[in-house]
Design a protein around this motif. Structure first.
Motif, mmCIF file in Angstrom:
data_model
loop_
_atom_site.group_PDB
_atom_site.id
_atom_site.type_symbol
_atom_site.label_atom_id
_atom_site.label_comp_id
_atom_site.label_asym_id
_atom_site.label_seq_id
_atom_site.Cartn_x
_atom_site.Cartn_y
_atom_site.Cartn_z
ATOM 1 N N GLU A 1 4.952 -2.373 -16.374
ATOM 2 C CA GLU A 1 4.595 -1.974 -15.378
ATOM 3 C C GLU A 1 4.136 -0.672 -16.008
ATOM 4 N N ARG A 2 3.236 -0.079 -15.204
ATOM 5 C CA ARG A 2 2.113 1.251 -16.154
ATOM 6 C C ARG A 2 1.739 2.574 -15.080
ATOM 7 N N LEU A 3 1.814 3.384 -15.423
ATOM 8 C CA LEU A 3 1.224 4.497 -15.352
ATOM 9 C C LEU A 3 0.897 5.326 -16.127
ATOM 10 N N GLU A 4 -0.565 6.360 -14.848
ATOM 11 C CA GLU A 4 -0.923 7.424 -15.995
ATOM 12 C C GLU A 4 -0.268 8.053 -16.846
ATOM 13 N N PRO A 5 0.110 8.339 -18.839
ATOM 14 C CA PRO A 5 -1.155 8.348 -19.315
ATOM 15 C C PRO A 5 -1.423 7.516 -19.643
ATOM 16 N N LYS B 1 9.616 9.154 -14.391
ATOM 17 C CA LYS B 1 10.225 10.659 -13.860
ATOM 18 C C LYS B 1 9.955 10.710 -12.282
ATOM 19 N N ASP B 2 8.495 11.316 -12.450
ATOM 20 C CA ASP B 2 7.903 11.573 -11.481
ATOM 21 C C ASP B 2 8.033 11.169 -10.820
ATOM 22 N N ALA B 3 7.749 9.516 -11.062
ATOM 23 C CA ALA B 3 7.304 8.440 -9.667
ATOM 24 C C ALA B 3 8.905 7.982 -8.472
ATOM 25 N N TYR B 4 9.363 8.340 -9.698
ATOM 26 C CA TYR B 4 11.554 8.527 -8.853
ATOM 27 C C TYR B 4 10.845 9.658 -8.473
ATOM 28 N N ARG B 5 11.069 10.323 -8.568
ATOM 29 C CA ARG B 5 11.282 11.937 -7.661
ATOM 30 C C ARG B 5 10.290 11.612 -6.669
ATOM 31 N N ASP C 1 0.414 -0.750 -0.157
ATOM 32 C CA ASP C 1 -0.459 0.151 0.199
ATOM 33 C C ASP C 1 0.734 1.344 -0.282
ATOM 34 N N SER C 2 1.765 1.101 0.580
ATOM 35 C CA SER C 2 3.312 2.454 0.679
ATOM 36 C C SER C 2 3.276 3.073 -0.840
ATOM 37 N N VAL C 3 3.609 1.939 -1.811
ATOM 38 C CA VAL C 3 4.323 2.034 -3.154
ATOM 39 C C VAL C 3 2.628 2.947 -3.447
ATOM 40 N N LEU C 4 1.519 2.032 -3.466
ATOM 41 C CA LEU C 4 0.107 3.150 -4.197
ATOM 42 C C LEU C 4 -0.319 4.109 -3.735
ATOM 43 N N ALA C 5 0.010 4.256 -2.429
ATOM 44 C CA ALA C 5 0.050 5.825 -1.890
ATOM 45 C C ALA C 5 0.861 6.477 -2.614
ATOM 46 N N LEU C 6 2.101 6.418 -3.243
ATOM 47 C CA LEU C 6 3.356 7.002 -3.935
ATOM 48 C C LEU C 6 2.197 7.736 -5.346
ATOM 49 N N ARG C 7 1.911 6.293 -5.885
ATOM 50 C CA ARG C 7 1.406 6.215 -6.716
ATOM 51 C C ARG C 7 0.080 5.647 -7.042
ATOM 52 N N PRO C 8 -1.480 6.171 -6.842
ATOM 53 C CA PRO C 8 -2.109 5.520 -7.007
ATOM 54 C C PRO C 8 -2.973 4.532 -8.254
ATOM 55 N N ASP C 9 -1.829 5.124 -10.184
ATOM 56 C CA ASP C 9 -2.599 4.598 -10.766
ATOM 57 C C ASP C 9 -1.884 3.958 -11.337
ATOM 58 N N PHE C 10 -0.565 2.950 -10.330
ATOM 59 C CA PHE C 10 0.395 2.164 -10.562
ATOM 60 C C PHE C 10 -0.639 1.209 -10.403
ATOM 61 N N ALA C 11 0.144 0.219 -12.615
ATOM 62 C CA ALA C 11 -0.696 -1.348 -12.186
ATOM 63 C C ALA C 11 0.501 -2.259 -12.928
ATOM 64 N N VAL C 12 0.441 -3.665 -12.124
ATOM 65 C CA VAL C 12 1.259 -3.973 -13.236
ATOM 66 C C VAL C 12 0.200 -5.402 -13.740
ATOM 67 N N LEU C 13 0.839 -5.538 -14.507
ATOM 68 C CA LEU C 13 0.782 -6.722 -15.461
ATOM 69 C C LEU C 13 1.495 -7.417 -15.250
ATOM 70 N N VAL C 14 1.349 -8.818 -14.614
ATOM 71 C CA VAL C 14 2.121 -9.610 -13.842
ATOM 72 C C VAL C 14 2.061 -11.063 -15.361
ATOM 73 N N MET C 15 3.401 -12.084 -15.545
ATOM 74 C CA MET C 15 2.732 -12.574 -17.167
ATOM 75 C C MET C 15 4.015 -13.599 -16.410
ATOM 76 N N THR C 16 3.935 -14.791 -16.203
ATOM 77 C CA THR C 16 4.735 -16.196 -16.238
ATOM 78 C C THR C 16 4.820 -16.850 -17.849
ATOM 79 N N ALA C 17 5.559 -17.797 -17.485
ATOM 80 C CA ALA C 17 5.651 -18.196 -18.941
ATOM 81 C C ALA C 17 6.359 -19.585 -18.728
ATOM 82 N N HIS C 18 5.700 -20.832 -18.795
ATOM 83 C CA HIS C 18 6.320 -22.141 -18.796
ATOM 84 C C HIS C 18 6.712 -22.648 -19.998
#
Length: 214
Positions: free
Chosen positions: A175-179, A58-62, A9-26
């Motif tokens: 890893e996705r951020l808006e826009p 870049k804004d997320a890093y800052r 949650d502490s990461v999402l507090a920085l960027r509530p627009d963050f989403a990550v699509l996790v994929m596994t390939a076997h």
């Protein structure tokens, strides 16, 4: 594996627009770069740089105290390396998708993981490879039970889990951020799955979308 991955949650507090699509390939059949993967890199290198998406990172890093001019988000560093370098077929595949969509993507050897992946803010005492350096308190990191797997959100991955020509089971973090829209994130995942299937027709791909509130 996918059900156990989480974003703090502490990461999402920085960027509530963050989403990550996790994929596994076997069942992946990786190998050295070839004419097919070189063609993917060449096509991606011709794409126009999408600065708005890169600026969002870049804004997320800052937001957690990093200086993106010194330690660049992965997609920013990648777009500055045209023509894209050849690594191996699987890495070439996800690097080409990363540049096409201005989307940070990490690809790692799933068999090298110790416990599930999670995106957290560092305490500063996590085990980390010497070449990668020690994370700073509050820094956003990917980690597993053995320690850091990627510093500064998506800046640099450890050698322990890197994709090699011998990798047969892989995990990818898109890893996705808006826009960027969620629809484009899913599209990028489908495109990556298609390239991996070209490399390995028998590959088994599963995915999970993690976003704020889910």
């Amino acid at each position: 594996m996918l059900d156990d991955i989480w974003v703090d949650d502490s990461v999402l507090a920085l960027r509530p627009d963050f989403a990550v699509l996790v994929m596994t390939a076997h069942g992946l059949r990786n190998g050295p770069s070839d004419d097919r993967s070189r063609a993917w890199l060449t096509a991606a290198s011709a794409c126009e740089v999408q600065t708005e998406k890169i600026d969002a990172w870049k804004d997320a890093y800052r937001a957690f105290g990093a200086k993106p001019q010194r330690t660049r988000p992965s997609v920013d560093a990648l777009t500055r390396r045209m023509p894209l370098p050849e690594i191996n077929r699987a890495v070439d595949a996800y690097n080409s998708i990363s540049v096409r969509h201005a989307l940070p993507i990490g690809g790692e050897d799933l068999d090298r993981y110790v416990g599930p992946a999670r995106l957290v803010r560092a305490s500063g005492d996590e085990a980390s490879e010497e070449a990668l350096g020690q994370p700073e308190p509050g820094e956003v990191i990917w980690r597993d039970d053995a320690g850091v797997t990627c510093r500064r959100w998506n800046w640099r991955q450890v050698a322990r889990t890197r994709l090699t020509e011998e990798t047969t089971n892989a995990i990818f973090m898109l890893e996705r951020l808006e826009p960027m829209s969620l629809e484009e994130l899913k599209q990028a995942g489908e495109e990556l799955a298609d390239l991996l299937a070209e490399l390995s027709p028998e590959v088994r791909i599963t995915s999970r979308l993690l976003l704020n509130g889910n």
